[in-house]
Design an enzyme around this catalytic site. Structure first.
Site, PDB file in Angstrom:
ATOM      1  N   ASP A 200     -40.357   2.294 -34.725  1.00 28.89           N
ATOM      2  CA  ASP A 200     -40.071   2.644 -33.333  1.00 28.89           C
ATOM      3  C   ASP A 200     -38.572   2.928 -33.139  1.00 28.89           C
ATOM      4  OD1 ASP A 200     -41.350   2.583 -30.612  1.00 28.89           O
ATOM      5  OD2 ASP A 200     -39.779   1.103 -30.237  1.00 28.89           O
ATOM      6  N   GLU A 255     -39.665   7.059 -35.927  1.00 25.65           N
ATOM      7  CA  GLU A 255     -39.580   7.789 -34.661  1.00 25.65           C
ATOM      8  C   GLU A 255     -38.098   8.034 -34.381  1.00 25.65           C
ATOM      9  OE1 GLU A 255     -40.716   7.459 -29.931  1.00 25.65           O
ATOM     10  OE2 GLU A 255     -39.957   5.724 -30.986  1.00 25.65           O
TER      11      GLU A 255
HETATM   12  C1  GLC Z   1     -40.975   4.209 -28.435  1.00 23.14           C
HETATM   13  C2  GLC Z   1     -42.436   3.998 -28.200  1.00 23.14           C
HETATM   14  C3  GLC Z   1     -42.657   3.797 -26.734  1.00 23.14           C
HETATM   15  C4  GLC Z   1     -41.895   2.566 -26.303  1.00 23.14           C
HETATM   16  C5  GLC Z   1     -40.418   2.669 -26.674  1.00 23.14           C
HETATM   17  C6  GLC Z   1     -39.743   1.348 -26.579  1.00 23.14           C
HETATM   18  O1  GLC Z   1     -40.512   5.386 -27.873  1.00 23.14           O
HETATM   19  O2  GLC Z   1     -43.174   5.054 -28.730  1.00 23.14           O
HETATM   20  O3  GLC Z   1     -44.013   3.676 -26.403  1.00 23.14           O
HETATM   21  O4  GLC Z   1     -42.030   2.394 -24.929  1.00 23.14           O
HETATM   22  O5  GLC Z   1     -40.244   3.108 -27.997  1.00 23.14           O
HETATM   23  O6  GLC Z   1     -40.188   0.491 -27.601  1.00 23.14           O
END
Ligand code: GLC
Length: 514
Positions: A200, A255
Protein backbone atom coordinates in the site's frame (compact mmCIF):
# COMPACT_ATOMS: atom_id res chain seq x y z
CA UNK A 1 16.53 -18.02 -18.44
CA UNK A 2 12.99 -18.83 -17.39
CA UNK A 3 10.94 -15.89 -16.28
CA UNK A 4 9.40 -15.69 -12.79
CA UNK A 5 5.77 -16.74 -12.47
CA UNK A 6 4.53 -13.21 -11.83
CA UNK A 7 5.48 -12.03 -15.30
CA UNK A 8 3.09 -14.37 -17.07
CA UNK A 9 0.48 -14.38 -14.28
CA UNK A 10 -2.93 -12.73 -14.34
CA UNK A 11 -3.71 -11.26 -10.92
CA UNK A 12 -7.18 -10.90 -9.41
CA UNK A 13 -7.93 -8.48 -6.57
CA UNK A 14 -10.40 -9.47 -3.87
CA UNK A 15 -11.86 -6.87 -1.55
CA UNK A 16 -12.77 -9.21 1.30
CA UNK A 17 -15.70 -7.30 2.78
CA UNK A 18 -17.49 -7.41 -0.55
CA UNK A 19 -16.54 -10.72 -2.11
CA UNK A 20 -18.56 -13.39 -0.30
CA UNK A 21 -19.58 -14.39 3.24
CA UNK A 22 -18.60 -17.84 4.54
CA UNK A 23 -21.95 -18.04 6.35
CA UNK A 24 -24.98 -15.78 5.88
CA UNK A 25 -24.17 -12.20 6.74
CA UNK A 26 -23.83 -8.68 5.36
CA UNK A 27 -20.01 -8.71 5.03
CA UNK A 28 -17.64 -11.07 3.28
CA UNK A 29 -14.80 -12.94 4.95
CA UNK A 30 -11.89 -15.31 4.33
CA UNK A 31 -14.05 -18.45 4.46
CA UNK A 32 -16.26 -16.90 1.78
CA UNK A 33 -13.25 -16.40 -0.47
CA UNK A 34 -12.27 -20.04 -0.02
CA UNK A 35 -15.80 -21.16 -0.92
CA UNK A 36 -15.61 -19.25 -4.18
CA UNK A 37 -12.20 -20.38 -5.37
CA UNK A 38 -14.01 -22.40 -8.05
CA UNK A 39 -14.93 -19.10 -9.61
CA UNK A 40 -11.27 -18.07 -9.86
CA UNK A 41 -10.44 -21.50 -11.25
CA UNK A 42 -13.23 -21.23 -13.83
CA UNK A 43 -11.98 -17.82 -14.89
CA UNK A 44 -8.38 -19.02 -15.10
CA UNK A 45 -6.51 -16.44 -13.04
CA UNK A 46 -3.12 -17.33 -11.60
CA UNK A 47 -2.82 -15.19 -8.49
CA UNK A 48 -5.02 -13.31 -6.06
CA UNK A 49 -4.26 -10.30 -3.91
CA UNK A 50 -6.52 -9.57 -0.96
CA UNK A 51 -7.13 -6.14 0.54
CA UNK A 52 -6.54 -5.97 4.32
CA UNK A 53 -8.29 -8.42 6.65
CA UNK A 54 -6.25 -7.55 9.76
CA UNK A 55 -7.65 -6.31 13.09
CA UNK A 56 -8.82 -2.78 12.43
CA UNK A 57 -11.28 -0.21 13.77
CA UNK A 58 -12.35 0.06 10.09
CA UNK A 59 -12.08 3.84 9.88
CA UNK A 60 -10.62 3.25 6.40
CA UNK A 61 -12.17 -0.20 5.97
CA UNK A 62 -9.13 -2.20 6.97
CA UNK A 63 -6.38 0.18 5.83
CA UNK A 64 -6.18 1.39 9.43
CA UNK A 65 -4.54 -1.60 11.08
CA UNK A 66 -4.25 -2.20 14.80
CA UNK A 67 -2.36 -5.52 14.53
CA UNK A 68 -0.39 -6.42 11.40
CA UNK A 69 0.00 -10.08 12.36
CA UNK A 70 -3.53 -11.31 12.95
CA UNK A 71 -6.95 -11.56 11.30
CA UNK A 72 -9.89 -9.37 12.31
CA UNK A 73 -12.57 -11.63 13.85
CA UNK A 74 -15.06 -10.35 11.27
CA UNK A 75 -12.94 -11.99 8.55
CA UNK A 76 -11.94 -15.19 10.41
CA UNK A 77 -8.72 -16.03 12.23
CA UNK A 78 -5.21 -17.18 11.41
CA UNK A 79 -6.50 -20.74 11.05
CA UNK A 80 -9.02 -19.60 8.40
CA UNK A 81 -6.22 -17.75 6.65
CA UNK A 82 -3.97 -20.81 6.60
CA UNK A 83 -6.84 -22.88 5.18
CA UNK A 84 -7.45 -20.33 2.45
CA UNK A 85 -3.75 -20.22 1.57
CA UNK A 86 -3.56 -24.02 1.39
CA UNK A 87 -6.72 -24.13 -0.75
CA UNK A 88 -5.24 -21.56 -3.15
CA UNK A 89 -2.00 -23.46 -3.44
CA UNK A 90 -3.85 -26.73 -3.99
CA UNK A 91 -5.34 -25.06 -7.07
CA UNK A 92 -2.09 -23.53 -8.16
CA UNK A 93 -3.29 -20.03 -7.33
CA UNK A 94 -0.69 -17.76 -5.74
CA UNK A 95 -1.76 -15.55 -2.86
CA UNK A 96 -0.52 -12.05 -2.07
CA UNK A 97 -1.56 -10.17 1.04
CA UNK A 98 -1.75 -6.40 1.37
CA UNK A 99 1.14 -4.93 3.34
CA UNK A 100 0.37 -1.42 4.66
CA UNK A 101 3.71 0.05 5.74
CA UNK A 102 2.96 3.77 5.67
CA UNK A 103 0.70 4.01 8.70
CA UNK A 104 -1.03 2.19 11.51
CA UNK A 105 -4.39 2.75 13.13
CA UNK A 106 -4.39 5.28 15.94
CA UNK A 107 -5.55 2.31 18.06
CA UNK A 108 -2.43 0.32 17.32
CA UNK A 109 -0.57 -0.33 20.60
CA UNK A 110 2.50 1.40 19.09
CA UNK A 111 0.61 4.63 18.57
CA UNK A 112 -1.25 4.34 21.87
CA UNK A 113 2.14 4.13 23.56
CA UNK A 114 3.64 6.87 21.37
CA UNK A 115 0.92 9.37 22.20
CA UNK A 116 0.98 8.58 25.92
CA UNK A 117 4.04 10.76 26.52
CA UNK A 118 6.90 12.50 24.74
CA UNK A 119 9.31 10.17 26.55
CA UNK A 120 7.64 6.94 25.57
CA UNK A 121 10.03 4.54 23.77
CA UNK A 122 7.53 4.36 20.88
CA UNK A 123 7.26 8.15 20.52
CA UNK A 124 9.75 8.28 17.67
CA UNK A 125 7.97 5.48 15.79
CA UNK A 126 5.69 8.21 14.43
CA UNK A 127 6.34 11.69 13.05
CA UNK A 128 5.88 14.48 15.60
CA UNK A 129 6.59 18.18 15.29
CA UNK A 130 6.50 21.12 17.65
CA UNK A 131 4.41 24.16 16.89
CA UNK A 132 1.47 26.14 18.01
CA UNK A 133 -1.94 24.45 17.94
CA UNK A 134 -3.22 26.77 15.22
CA UNK A 135 -0.42 26.44 12.65
CA UNK A 136 0.44 23.01 11.28
CA UNK A 137 4.15 22.35 10.59
CA UNK A 138 3.71 22.51 6.80
CA UNK A 139 1.06 22.78 4.07
CA UNK A 140 0.63 19.06 3.42
CA UNK A 141 -2.96 17.98 2.79
CA UNK A 142 -4.39 14.62 3.88
CA UNK A 143 -6.23 12.32 1.48
CA UNK A 144 -10.03 11.97 1.89
CA UNK A 145 -10.54 15.02 4.13
CA UNK A 146 -8.48 17.51 2.09
CA UNK A 147 -7.59 19.13 5.38
CA UNK A 148 -4.17 19.42 6.96
CA UNK A 149 -2.15 16.20 7.13
CA UNK A 150 -1.27 17.14 10.72
CA UNK A 151 -3.33 16.66 13.85
CA UNK A 152 -2.55 18.44 17.10
CA UNK A 153 -2.21 16.12 20.07
CA UNK A 154 -3.42 18.14 23.04
CA UNK A 155 -2.08 15.86 25.71
CA UNK A 156 1.56 15.93 24.60
CA UNK A 157 1.44 19.30 22.83
CA UNK A 158 2.79 18.28 19.42
CA UNK A 159 1.51 17.66 15.91
CA UNK A 160 1.54 14.18 14.33
CA UNK A 161 1.60 13.48 10.62
CA UNK A 162 -1.03 11.45 8.76
CA UNK A 163 -1.15 11.40 4.97
CA UNK A 164 -4.59 9.78 5.27
CA UNK A 165 -7.19 10.07 8.05
CA UNK A 166 -6.20 11.40 11.49
CA UNK A 167 -6.92 7.80 12.58
CA UNK A 168 -4.01 6.63 10.35
CA UNK A 169 -0.80 8.14 11.77
CA UNK A 170 2.26 7.78 9.49
CA UNK A 171 5.04 5.54 10.77
CA UNK A 172 8.53 7.02 10.99
CA UNK A 173 10.60 4.81 8.68
CA UNK A 174 13.67 6.91 9.47
CA UNK A 175 13.72 5.04 12.78
CA UNK A 176 15.55 1.69 12.38
CA UNK A 177 13.28 0.13 15.01
CA UNK A 178 10.30 0.76 12.73
CA UNK A 179 12.14 -0.81 9.80
CA UNK A 180 12.95 -3.87 11.89
CA UNK A 181 9.39 -4.18 13.23
CA UNK A 182 7.85 -3.87 9.76
CA UNK A 183 10.34 -6.35 8.31
CA UNK A 184 9.13 -8.63 11.09
CA UNK A 185 5.59 -8.24 9.73
CA UNK A 186 6.77 -9.23 6.25
CA UNK A 187 8.57 -12.27 7.64
CA UNK A 188 5.49 -13.27 9.62
CA UNK A 189 3.42 -13.61 6.41
CA UNK A 190 6.23 -14.98 4.25
CA UNK A 191 6.91 -17.66 6.86
CA UNK A 192 3.21 -18.61 6.70
CA UNK A 193 3.71 -19.18 2.99
CA UNK A 194 2.29 -16.17 1.15
CA UNK A 195 3.65 -15.62 -2.35
CA UNK A 196 4.24 -11.93 -1.84
CA UNK A 197 2.69 -8.59 -1.08
CA UNK A 198 0.71 -5.85 -2.67
CA UNK A 199 2.27 -2.90 -0.87
CA UNK A 200 0.00 0.00 0.00
CA UNK A 201 1.18 3.56 -0.90
CA UNK A 202 4.76 2.36 -0.85
CA UNK A 203 6.08 5.63 -2.31
CA UNK A 204 4.83 7.36 0.85
CA UNK A 205 7.02 5.76 3.48
CA UNK A 206 10.25 7.78 3.18
CA UNK A 207 10.01 11.45 4.10
CA UNK A 208 12.28 14.34 3.31
CA UNK A 209 13.60 15.04 6.85
CA UNK A 210 13.05 18.77 6.31
CA UNK A 211 9.34 18.13 5.62
CA UNK A 212 9.27 21.00 3.09
CA UNK A 213 5.98 22.56 1.96
CA UNK A 214 4.47 21.15 -1.20
CA UNK A 215 4.87 23.66 -4.05
CA UNK A 216 2.11 26.29 -4.01
CA UNK A 217 0.84 25.28 -7.45
CA UNK A 218 0.19 21.77 -6.07
CA UNK A 219 -1.26 22.91 -2.77
CA UNK A 220 -4.60 21.18 -2.27
CA UNK A 221 -3.47 17.90 -3.85
CA UNK A 222 -3.10 15.29 -1.10
CA UNK A 223 0.55 14.89 -0.19
CA UNK A 224 0.14 11.12 -0.63
CA UNK A 225 -0.03 11.71 -4.39
CA UNK A 226 3.18 13.80 -4.32
CA UNK A 227 5.58 12.24 -1.80
CA UNK A 228 8.63 11.12 -3.82
CA UNK A 229 11.93 11.03 -1.96
CA UNK A 230 15.27 9.19 -2.21
CA UNK A 231 14.75 7.81 1.32
CA UNK A 232 11.89 5.64 0.07
CA UNK A 233 14.03 3.92 -2.56
CA UNK A 234 16.53 2.75 0.03
CA UNK A 235 13.69 1.41 2.19
CA UNK A 236 12.21 -0.49 -0.75
CA UNK A 237 15.60 -2.02 -1.51
CA UNK A 238 15.58 -3.32 2.07
CA UNK A 239 12.18 -4.95 1.55
CA UNK A 240 13.32 -6.42 -1.75
CA UNK A 241 16.40 -8.01 -0.18
CA UNK A 242 14.23 -9.51 2.54
CA UNK A 243 11.70 -10.96 0.08
CA UNK A 244 14.31 -12.22 -2.38
CA UNK A 245 16.00 -14.18 0.41
CA UNK A 246 12.94 -16.45 0.49
CA UNK A 247 12.65 -19.34 -1.98
CA UNK A 248 9.98 -19.42 -4.68
CA UNK A 249 10.05 -16.06 -6.44
CA UNK A 250 8.01 -14.16 -3.87
CA UNK A 251 6.89 -10.87 -5.34
CA UNK A 252 6.35 -7.29 -4.24
CA UNK A 253 3.74 -5.38 -6.22
CA UNK A 254 3.78 -1.78 -5.04
CA UNK A 255 1.06 0.80 -5.17
CA UNK A 256 2.92 3.89 -6.36
CA UNK A 257 0.22 6.51 -6.46
CA UNK A 258 2.23 9.12 -8.36
CA UNK A 259 0.37 10.13 -11.47
CA UNK A 260 3.33 9.97 -13.82
CA UNK A 261 4.57 6.77 -15.41
CA UNK A 262 8.06 8.26 -15.48
CA UNK A 263 8.02 8.57 -11.69
CA UNK A 264 6.40 5.17 -11.17
CA UNK A 265 9.20 3.60 -13.21
CA UNK A 266 11.80 4.84 -10.72
CA UNK A 267 10.33 2.48 -8.12
CA UNK A 268 11.57 -0.56 -10.02
CA UNK A 269 15.05 0.73 -9.20
CA UNK A 270 17.88 -1.01 -11.02
CA UNK A 271 16.01 -4.31 -10.73
CA UNK A 272 16.51 -4.03 -6.95
CA UNK A 273 13.28 -2.35 -5.80
CA UNK A 274 9.70 -3.37 -6.67
CA UNK A 275 9.25 -6.40 -8.90
CA UNK A 276 6.00 -4.85 -10.13
CA UNK A 277 4.39 -1.46 -9.70
CA UNK A 278 0.87 -0.27 -10.29
CA UNK A 279 0.84 2.43 -12.95
CA UNK A 280 -2.34 4.46 -12.57
CA UNK A 281 -2.20 6.99 -15.44
CA UNK A 282 -3.76 4.43 -17.84
CA UNK A 283 -6.51 3.72 -15.29
CA UNK A 284 -7.35 7.41 -15.36
CA UNK A 285 -7.32 7.62 -19.17
CA UNK A 286 -10.67 8.02 -20.94
CA UNK A 287 -11.85 5.76 -23.76
CA UNK A 288 -10.07 7.64 -26.55
CA UNK A 289 -7.61 6.05 -28.93
CA UNK A 290 -5.09 8.93 -29.16
CA UNK A 291 -4.87 9.13 -25.37
CA UNK A 292 -4.41 5.39 -25.04
CA UNK A 293 -1.78 5.33 -27.77
CA UNK A 294 0.20 7.85 -25.72
CA UNK A 295 -0.20 5.87 -22.49
CA UNK A 296 0.96 2.67 -24.14
CA UNK A 297 3.97 4.42 -25.67
CA UNK A 298 4.85 6.05 -22.37
CA UNK A 299 4.67 2.74 -20.54
CA UNK A 300 6.94 1.16 -23.07
CA UNK A 301 9.44 4.03 -22.99
CA UNK A 302 9.56 4.38 -19.23
CA UNK A 303 9.06 0.82 -17.99
CA UNK A 304 9.71 -1.80 -20.70
CA UNK A 305 12.69 0.02 -22.10
CA UNK A 306 14.41 0.09 -18.74
CA UNK A 307 14.09 -3.68 -18.56
CA UNK A 308 11.24 -3.60 -16.05
CA UNK A 309 7.91 -5.39 -16.34
CA UNK A 310 4.69 -3.28 -16.51
CA UNK A 311 1.31 -3.98 -14.97
CA UNK A 312 -2.12 -3.06 -16.32
CA UNK A 313 -5.12 -2.30 -14.16
CA UNK A 314 -8.41 -0.59 -14.98
CA UNK A 315 -10.42 -1.04 -11.79
CA UNK A 316 -9.82 -1.42 -8.06
CA UNK A 317 -11.37 -0.62 -4.69
CA UNK A 318 -10.35 3.07 -4.88
CA UNK A 319 -11.78 4.15 -8.23
CA UNK A 320 -15.04 3.97 -10.10
CA UNK A 321 -15.14 0.70 -12.05
CA UNK A 322 -14.11 1.06 -15.71
CA UNK A 323 -17.49 -0.32 -16.80
CA UNK A 324 -18.97 2.74 -15.08
CA UNK A 325 -16.34 5.20 -16.34
CA UNK A 326 -16.49 4.02 -19.95
CA UNK A 327 -20.29 3.88 -19.87
CA UNK A 328 -21.23 0.77 -21.88
CA UNK A 329 -20.77 -2.97 -21.79
CA UNK A 330 -19.35 -2.93 -25.34
CA UNK A 331 -16.49 -0.77 -24.10
CA UNK A 332 -15.98 -2.88 -20.98
CA UNK A 333 -15.72 -5.92 -23.27
CA UNK A 334 -13.27 -4.23 -25.60
CA UNK A 335 -11.22 -3.02 -22.62
CA UNK A 336 -10.41 -6.64 -21.64
CA UNK A 337 -8.26 -6.73 -24.78
CA UNK A 338 -6.15 -3.91 -23.34
CA UNK A 339 -5.77 -5.61 -19.99
CA UNK A 340 -4.99 -9.07 -21.32
CA UNK A 341 -3.39 -8.07 -24.60
CA UNK A 342 -0.82 -5.45 -23.65
CA UNK A 343 2.67 -6.44 -22.57
CA UNK A 344 2.82 -6.85 -18.79
CA UNK A 345 0.96 -8.40 -15.89
CA UNK A 346 -2.78 -7.68 -15.78
CA UNK A 347 -4.52 -7.08 -12.46
CA UNK A 348 -8.27 -7.65 -12.53
CA UNK A 349 -10.67 -6.42 -9.86
CA UNK A 350 -13.26 -8.93 -8.66
CA UNK A 351 -16.57 -8.35 -10.39
CA UNK A 352 -15.22 -6.75 -13.55
CA UNK A 353 -15.57 -10.15 -15.21
CA UNK A 354 -19.30 -9.80 -14.53
CA UNK A 355 -19.35 -6.36 -16.11
CA UNK A 356 -20.46 -4.89 -12.79
CA UNK A 357 -21.15 -1.20 -12.59
CA UNK A 358 -20.66 0.80 -9.42
CA UNK A 359 -23.62 0.69 -7.05
CA UNK A 360 -25.65 3.85 -6.65
CA UNK A 361 -25.20 4.82 -3.00
CA UNK A 362 -28.00 6.89 -1.46
CA UNK A 363 -26.67 9.54 0.94
CA UNK A 364 -27.87 7.67 4.04
CA UNK A 365 -25.80 4.63 3.08
CA UNK A 366 -22.50 6.36 2.44
CA UNK A 367 -19.86 4.84 4.71
CA UNK A 368 -16.45 5.53 3.16
CA UNK A 369 -14.78 8.82 4.07
CA UNK A 370 -13.11 8.74 0.63
CA UNK A 371 -16.32 8.41 -1.44
CA UNK A 372 -15.38 4.97 -2.79
CA UNK A 373 -18.44 2.94 -1.77
CA UNK A 374 -19.81 2.45 -5.31
CA UNK A 375 -16.94 0.28 -6.57
CA UNK A 376 -16.96 -1.71 -3.31
CA UNK A 377 -20.53 -2.98 -3.69
CA UNK A 378 -20.97 -6.67 -2.83
CA UNK A 379 -20.63 -9.26 -5.61
CA UNK A 380 -24.02 -10.73 -6.58
CA UNK A 381 -23.48 -14.49 -6.89
CA UNK A 382 -27.02 -15.63 -7.72
CA UNK A 383 -30.26 -14.17 -9.12
CA UNK A 384 -32.12 -14.87 -5.83
CA UNK A 385 -33.08 -11.79 -3.78
CA UNK A 386 -30.20 -12.40 -1.36
CA UNK A 387 -27.74 -12.88 -4.28
CA UNK A 388 -26.05 -15.72 -2.42
CA UNK A 389 -25.32 -13.74 0.76
CA UNK A 390 -28.14 -15.21 2.90
CA UNK A 391 -29.34 -11.78 3.99
CA UNK A 392 -31.73 -9.24 2.47
CA UNK A 393 -29.14 -6.57 2.28
CA UNK A 394 -25.36 -6.54 2.44
CA UNK A 395 -23.17 -3.81 3.95
CA UNK A 396 -23.53 -1.73 0.78
CA UNK A 397 -26.27 -1.72 -1.87
CA UNK A 398 -25.96 -4.20 -4.77
CA UNK A 399 -24.58 -3.05 -8.10
CA UNK A 400 -27.28 -2.27 -10.70
CA UNK A 401 -29.47 -5.07 -12.04
CA UNK A 402 -28.18 -7.91 -9.85
CA UNK A 403 -31.03 -10.26 -10.89
CA UNK A 404 -29.51 -10.46 -14.35
CA UNK A 405 -25.96 -9.40 -13.58
CA UNK A 406 -24.76 -12.05 -11.17
CA UNK A 407 -22.20 -14.83 -11.42
CA UNK A 408 -24.65 -17.73 -11.72
CA UNK A 409 -26.66 -16.17 -14.55
CA UNK A 410 -23.65 -14.93 -16.51
CA UNK A 411 -21.69 -18.17 -16.19
CA UNK A 412 -24.68 -20.02 -17.63
CA UNK A 413 -24.66 -17.77 -20.71
CA UNK A 414 -21.84 -18.36 -23.18
CA UNK A 415 -22.33 -14.95 -24.75
CA UNK A 416 -21.76 -13.14 -21.45
CA UNK A 417 -18.83 -10.92 -20.61
CA UNK A 418 -17.75 -13.51 -18.03
CA UNK A 419 -17.22 -16.03 -20.83
CA UNK A 420 -15.34 -13.42 -22.84
CA UNK A 421 -12.90 -12.95 -19.93
CA UNK A 422 -12.52 -16.71 -19.67
CA UNK A 423 -11.85 -17.18 -23.40
CA UNK A 424 -9.29 -14.38 -23.44
CA UNK A 425 -7.55 -15.70 -20.35
CA UNK A 426 -7.36 -19.13 -21.98
CA UNK A 427 -6.05 -17.63 -25.24
CA UNK A 428 -3.41 -15.80 -23.24
CA UNK A 429 -2.36 -18.88 -21.34
CA UNK A 430 -1.98 -20.75 -24.63
CA UNK A 431 0.22 -18.06 -26.15
CA UNK A 432 3.81 -17.36 -25.07
CA UNK A 433 3.64 -14.27 -27.30
CA UNK A 434 0.78 -12.83 -25.23
CA UNK A 435 2.23 -13.87 -21.90
CA UNK A 436 5.85 -12.91 -22.29
CA UNK A 437 6.52 -11.74 -25.81
CA UNK A 438 7.38 -8.42 -27.37
CA UNK A 439 4.92 -5.75 -28.47
CA UNK A 440 5.04 -3.73 -31.68
CA UNK A 441 2.47 -1.06 -32.58
CA UNK A 442 0.57 -1.46 -35.87
CA UNK A 443 -0.41 1.62 -37.89
CA UNK A 444 -4.18 1.87 -37.81
CA UNK A 445 -6.84 4.50 -38.56
CA UNK A 446 -7.56 7.26 -36.03
CA UNK A 447 -9.84 5.58 -33.51
CA UNK A 448 -8.25 2.15 -33.73
CA UNK A 449 -5.30 1.01 -31.69
CA UNK A 450 -3.60 -2.17 -32.77
CA UNK A 451 -0.42 -3.99 -31.90
CA UNK A 452 1.37 -7.23 -32.57
CA UNK A 453 2.56 -9.43 -29.74
CA UNK A 454 5.59 -11.28 -30.95
CA UNK A 455 6.80 -14.60 -29.58
CA UNK A 456 10.23 -13.06 -29.95
CA UNK A 457 10.75 -10.79 -26.93
CA UNK A 458 12.72 -8.37 -29.13
CA UNK A 459 9.74 -7.85 -31.44
CA UNK A 460 10.77 -9.82 -34.55
CA UNK A 461 7.61 -11.10 -36.31
CA UNK A 462 7.06 -14.86 -36.31
CA UNK A 463 4.42 -17.53 -36.93
CA UNK A 464 3.23 -17.74 -33.30
CA UNK A 465 2.49 -14.04 -32.91
CA UNK A 466 -0.85 -12.53 -31.99
CA UNK A 467 -2.52 -9.30 -33.08
CA UNK A 468 -4.87 -7.19 -30.98
CA UNK A 469 -7.03 -4.42 -32.44
CA UNK A 470 -9.53 -2.20 -30.66
CA UNK A 471 -11.86 0.35 -32.22
CA UNK A 472 -12.52 3.05 -29.61
CA UNK A 473 -14.42 5.26 -32.03
CA UNK A 474 -18.12 5.76 -32.86
CA UNK A 475 -17.91 4.46 -36.46
CA UNK A 476 -16.96 1.14 -38.03
CA UNK A 477 -13.30 1.10 -39.05
CA UNK A 478 -11.41 -0.87 -41.65
CA UNK A 479 -8.26 -2.32 -40.08
CA UNK A 480 -5.30 -3.45 -42.21
CA UNK A 481 -4.65 -6.76 -40.45
CA UNK A 482 -5.25 -10.34 -41.56
CA UNK A 483 -5.59 -13.57 -39.68
CA UNK A 484 -7.95 -15.87 -37.84
CA UNK A 485 -10.14 -14.41 -35.13
CA UNK A 486 -9.35 -16.23 -31.88
CA UNK A 487 -11.49 -14.05 -29.63
CA UNK A 488 -13.91 -11.25 -30.52
CA UNK A 489 -15.34 -8.85 -27.95
CA UNK A 490 -18.89 -9.63 -29.11
CA UNK A 491 -18.14 -13.31 -29.70
CA UNK A 492 -18.91 -13.18 -33.43
CA UNK A 493 -16.70 -14.59 -36.15
CA UNK A 494 -14.42 -16.53 -33.83
CA UNK A 495 -12.37 -19.24 -35.59
CA UNK A 496 -13.00 -17.49 -38.93
CA UNK A 497 -10.86 -15.19 -41.04
CA UNK A 498 -11.01 -11.57 -39.84
CA UNK A 499 -13.47 -9.69 -42.09
CA UNK A 500 -11.37 -6.52 -42.10
CA UNK A 501 -13.75 -4.19 -40.24
CA UNK A 502 -14.21 -3.48 -36.56
CA UNK A 503 -17.56 -2.22 -35.26
CA UNK A 504 -17.52 0.76 -32.84
CA UNK A 505 -16.20 -0.14 -29.39
CA UNK A 506 -15.27 -3.63 -30.53
CA UNK A 507 -12.02 -5.57 -30.34
CA UNK A 508 -10.44 -8.73 -31.70
CA UNK A 509 -7.53 -11.02 -31.00
CA UNK A 510 -6.09 -12.62 -34.14
CA UNK A 511 -3.61 -15.31 -35.00
CA UNK A 512 -1.98 -13.58 -37.97
CA UNK A 513 -1.73 -15.27 -41.37
CA UNK A 514 1.72 -16.75 -41.86
C1 GLC B 1 -4.25 2.97 -0.62
C2 GLC B 1 -5.41 2.03 -0.60
C3 GLC B 1 -6.62 2.78 -0.13
C4 GLC B 1 -6.35 3.28 1.27
C5 GLC B 1 -5.08 4.12 1.32
C6 GLC B 1 -4.62 4.32 2.72
O1 GLC B 1 -4.40 3.96 -1.57
O2 GLC B 1 -5.59 1.43 -1.84
O3 GLC B 1 -7.79 2.00 -0.15
O4 GLC B 1 -7.44 4.04 1.70
O5 GLC B 1 -4.02 3.49 0.65
O6 GLC B 1 -4.14 3.11 3.27
Amino acid sequence: MTSPWWQSAVFYQVYPRSFAPGSPGPTGDLAGIEQHLDHLGWLGVDAMWISPFYPSPQADFGYDISDFCDVDPQFGDLGTFDKLLAACHARDIKLLVDFVPNHTSDRHPWFQAARSSRDDPHRDWYIWRDGSPDTPPNNWVAAFTNESAWTWDDRTGQWYLHQFLPAQPDLNWANPEVVEAMHGVMRFWLDRGVDGFRIDVVHGIGKDPALPDDPPELAGIPHSALNDTPQTHELIRGMRRLVDAYPGDRVILGEVYLLSTELVAQYYGAGDELHLAFNFPPLLTPWEAPRWRKRIASTRRNIDDRGAWPTWVLSNHDNARHRTRYGTEDRARAAVFLLLGLRGSPVLYAGEELGLEDAVIPPERVVDPGGRDGCRAPIPWTPAPDHGWGVDDAWLPWPPDPRARNAETLLADERSIAHLYRRLLAARKASPALQLGGAVPIEAPGDVIAWRRTADPAGQAGPDDRIVAINMGPAPAAVPIAGTVLVASDGTGEDQAFAGTLAPDHAVLLAPDA
